[in-house]
Write an enzyme that holds these catalytic residues in place. Structure first.
Site, PDB file in Angstrom:
ATOM      1  N   ASP A  27       0.871  -1.165   0.000  1.00 57.42           N
ATOM      2  CA  ASP A  27       0.000   0.000   0.000  1.00 57.42           C
ATOM      3  C   ASP A  27       0.915   1.224   0.000  1.00 57.42           C
ATOM      4  O   ASP A  27       2.113   1.113   0.298  1.00 57.42           O
ATOM      5  CB  ASP A  27      -0.888  -0.027   1.254  1.00 57.42           C
ATOM      6  CG  ASP A  27      -1.766   1.203   1.348  1.00 57.42           C
ATOM      7  OD1 ASP A  27      -2.341   1.617   0.315  1.00 57.42           O
ATOM      8  OD2 ASP A  27      -1.870   1.773   2.450  1.00 57.42           O
ATOM      9  N   ASP A  29      -0.004   5.208   0.812  1.00 56.91           N
ATOM     10  CA  ASP A  29      -0.149   6.231   1.836  1.00 56.91           C
ATOM     11  C   ASP A  29      -0.151   5.600   3.220  1.00 56.91           C
ATOM     12  O   ASP A  29      -0.891   4.661   3.465  1.00 56.91           O
ATOM     13  CB  ASP A  29      -1.454   7.005   1.598  1.00 56.91           C
ATOM     14  CG  ASP A  29      -1.481   8.281   2.407  1.00 56.91           C
ATOM     15  OD1 ASP A  29      -0.603   9.130   2.179  1.00 56.91           O
ATOM     16  OD2 ASP A  29      -2.355   8.409   3.285  1.00 56.91           O
ATOM     17  N   LYS A 221      -9.348  -2.589  -2.119  1.00 57.90           N
ATOM     18  CA  LYS A 221      -9.177  -3.462  -0.959  1.00 57.90           C
ATOM     19  C   LYS A 221     -10.277  -3.188   0.052  1.00 57.90           C
ATOM     20  O   LYS A 221     -10.638  -2.053   0.216  1.00 57.90           O
ATOM     21  CB  LYS A 221      -7.805  -3.189  -0.325  1.00 57.90           C
ATOM     22  CG  LYS A 221      -6.635  -3.384  -1.270  1.00 57.90           C
ATOM     23  CD  LYS A 221      -5.335  -2.805  -0.693  1.00 57.90           C
ATOM     24  CE  LYS A 221      -5.271  -1.298  -0.884  1.00 57.90           C
ATOM     25  NZ  LYS A 221      -3.986  -0.696  -0.466  1.00 57.90           N
ATOM     26  N   ASP A 246      -0.931  -0.535   6.024  1.00 57.50           N
ATOM     27  CA  ASP A 246      -1.116   0.125   7.322  1.00 57.50           C
ATOM     28  C   ASP A 246      -2.559   0.021   7.812  1.00 57.50           C
ATOM     29  O   ASP A 246      -2.868   0.522   8.883  1.00 57.50           O
ATOM     30  CB  ASP A 246      -0.707   1.605   7.244  1.00 57.50           C
ATOM     31  CG  ASP A 246      -1.675   2.428   6.419  1.00 57.50           C
ATOM     32  OD1 ASP A 246      -2.112   1.947   5.347  1.00 57.50           O
ATOM     33  OD2 ASP A 246      -2.025   3.549   6.841  1.00 57.50           O
TER      34      ASP A 246
END
Lengths: 307, 307
Positions: A27, A29, A221, A246
């Site tokens: 991922d 960000d 996702k 995250d």
């Protein structure tokens, strides 16, 4: 159905894990950067992974950037990576409409310029983004507002111009059950630098779902479609791949859904406490959001690669 | 928890029911009128009820009209009724903020001019309705958008100017858990004449709830607050009152929640099939939506009153 064990990834265990995978899905960000700041050590970690022969891909739910914009940002922050390595929800929504749904007709798009660009690049005809303020004198006019008879899909992405008129048009199209209903993602908030956040695409999706009495198909996702796009273009073996993210409810859950190993990194949205609390949950979905491993930052991968 | 038995209201049973009540609570749209057309016989039925000494009140979830606007429409359609007989969600939201919450500070209002008028009449300070288009250059500007430090409540009603900027401001206020969060109603669609419909307030409420990770307190039916307002101003005995409505999920459920008798009228939203199907449901809420009686139209009450 049980998720991972949420172990710290360090020492010999880290080297062992990295030896067992040849593909890493990141991922962006909260993992590689926050706003315009790269996570310290992220560039070095990605470079070391590539030197070790690993393939690296980028999976993001953010629909406000094209593949090209992501590749440019990866370059700007010294992280490397080409357009073909980026699987964003805007790009993958366009792929879905063209390759899976084989859309005939147009898409009505609640979304921004990047989503429109990806649709255009994929040859998907659509009614474009931009403001759509109140027109006409009242409810009757709004309900009777001109609908394009060629529209066969409604697509909801992030749209700062989201308005009641757009909601009304989406409902008008979705009354026809044959009209596809897609959303780029369902994130409820979009985190910004410094702890700020703004409403995410999921809020707009909920508004449209509530009006239409239908559920959108989610491209991003934790749906597995972003992963399927990576695998279709790159021949990935899921048993030799790891998802690094995250967010438990998107990144880690998608990893679980796809049979991948999972690593939670603590530089972003979800906390270690949250992950641990899900281990003993009586809710199968929550247990599926427990990662196999966690790191404080993806820079923690470096020692195992330099050994 | 069990609802009513969904019997047709006719013959001696109708006269018996009407003799057992002294207060009738009517929903408006779909019960007394559709658009600007009174339901045939509605005026005669209301007049006969009043001649028989019954008290008649009007309870509506629609937040786009003031008490005065409803009284004017009742007069225009020959249905009678004064402002003090009307309990709309806009008026009752204002009552709630002034009398129950005793709001100090201002309300941030997603809603229309009628809601603003009722708030003004009740002396509730608020940030007014109207368009709020995109300002500033991007996410950082929107998140940092000026919030009024005196706001202590967010109120969501029907708003044709609903926009992403309004959603962002609502989230900004609702981050403070001490900020009240009210909605005039949660209807997902607003039916119009001729089978058309537009998105209802419930869609906007869902968007804000999804962003705020909080649930709004709903003022309108099926919440009991509209009834509580009637009872507070008029000393109603619930065992001698009946709720007459066209929606199972709002009118009939509120009647059940308040211990009233309930009559479904088939001139509006819900169908007899739906009501019957809920009788055998294993869901207690659905069973609570089964009316005691049904009529094809409130004109069916006339024979029992003329006997």
């Amino acid at each position: 159905m049980a998720g991972g064990r949420c172990r710290p990834l360090a020492g010999p265990g880290a080297a062992e894990l990295l030896a067992s995978v040849d593909t890493l899905l990141f991922d962006c960000d909260g993992v590689l950067w926050r706003g315009e700041q790269a996570v310290p050590g992220a560039a070095e970690a990605l470079a070391a992974l590539r030197r070790a022969g690993k393939r690296v891909f980028f999976l993001t739910n953010n629909s406000t950037k094209t593949r090209a914009m992501y590749a440019a940002k990866l370059g700007r922050l010294g992280l490397g990576g080409a357009e073909r390595d980026v699987f964003g929800s805007a790009y993958c929504t366009a792929l879905y409409l063209r390759q899976v749904a084989r859309l005939r007709g147009k898409a009505y798009v609640i979304g921004g310029e990047a989503l429109s660009q990806e649709l255009r690049a994929a040859g998907v005809a659509h009614l474009g983004p931009g403001p759509d303020p109140v027109r006409g004198g009242g409810a009757g006019d709004w309900a009777a507002g001109a609908l394009d008879p060629d529209v066969r899909a409604v697509v909801v992405g992030f749209d700062e111009h989201f308005s009641y008129m757009k909601l009304t048009k989406a409902l008008g199209y979705l009354r026809d059950n044959a009209c596809l209903f897609l959303a780029t993602n369902a994130d409820t908030r979009l985190p910004l630098e410094g702890g700020a956040f703004i409403p995410g695409t999921g809020c707009l999706v909920k508004a449209v779902e509530t009006a239409a009495h239908r559920q959108a198909q989610i491209i991003g996702k934790p749906s597995r479609f972003l992963y399927d796009c990576v695998a279709a273009e790159n021949d990935v073996d899921p048993s030799r791949a790891v998802m690094v993210g995250d967010r438990l409810d998107t990144d880690i859950l998608m990893g679980f859904n796809c049979g991948l190993k999972t690593i939670l990194t603590l530089t972003g949205f979800s906390t270690l406490e949250e992950a641990k609390s899900y281990q003993d949950s009586d809710c199968p979905t929550k247990r599926s959001m427990v990662p196999d491993y966690y790191v404080h930052s993806i820079a923690d991968l470096l020692p195992a690669l330099q050994a």
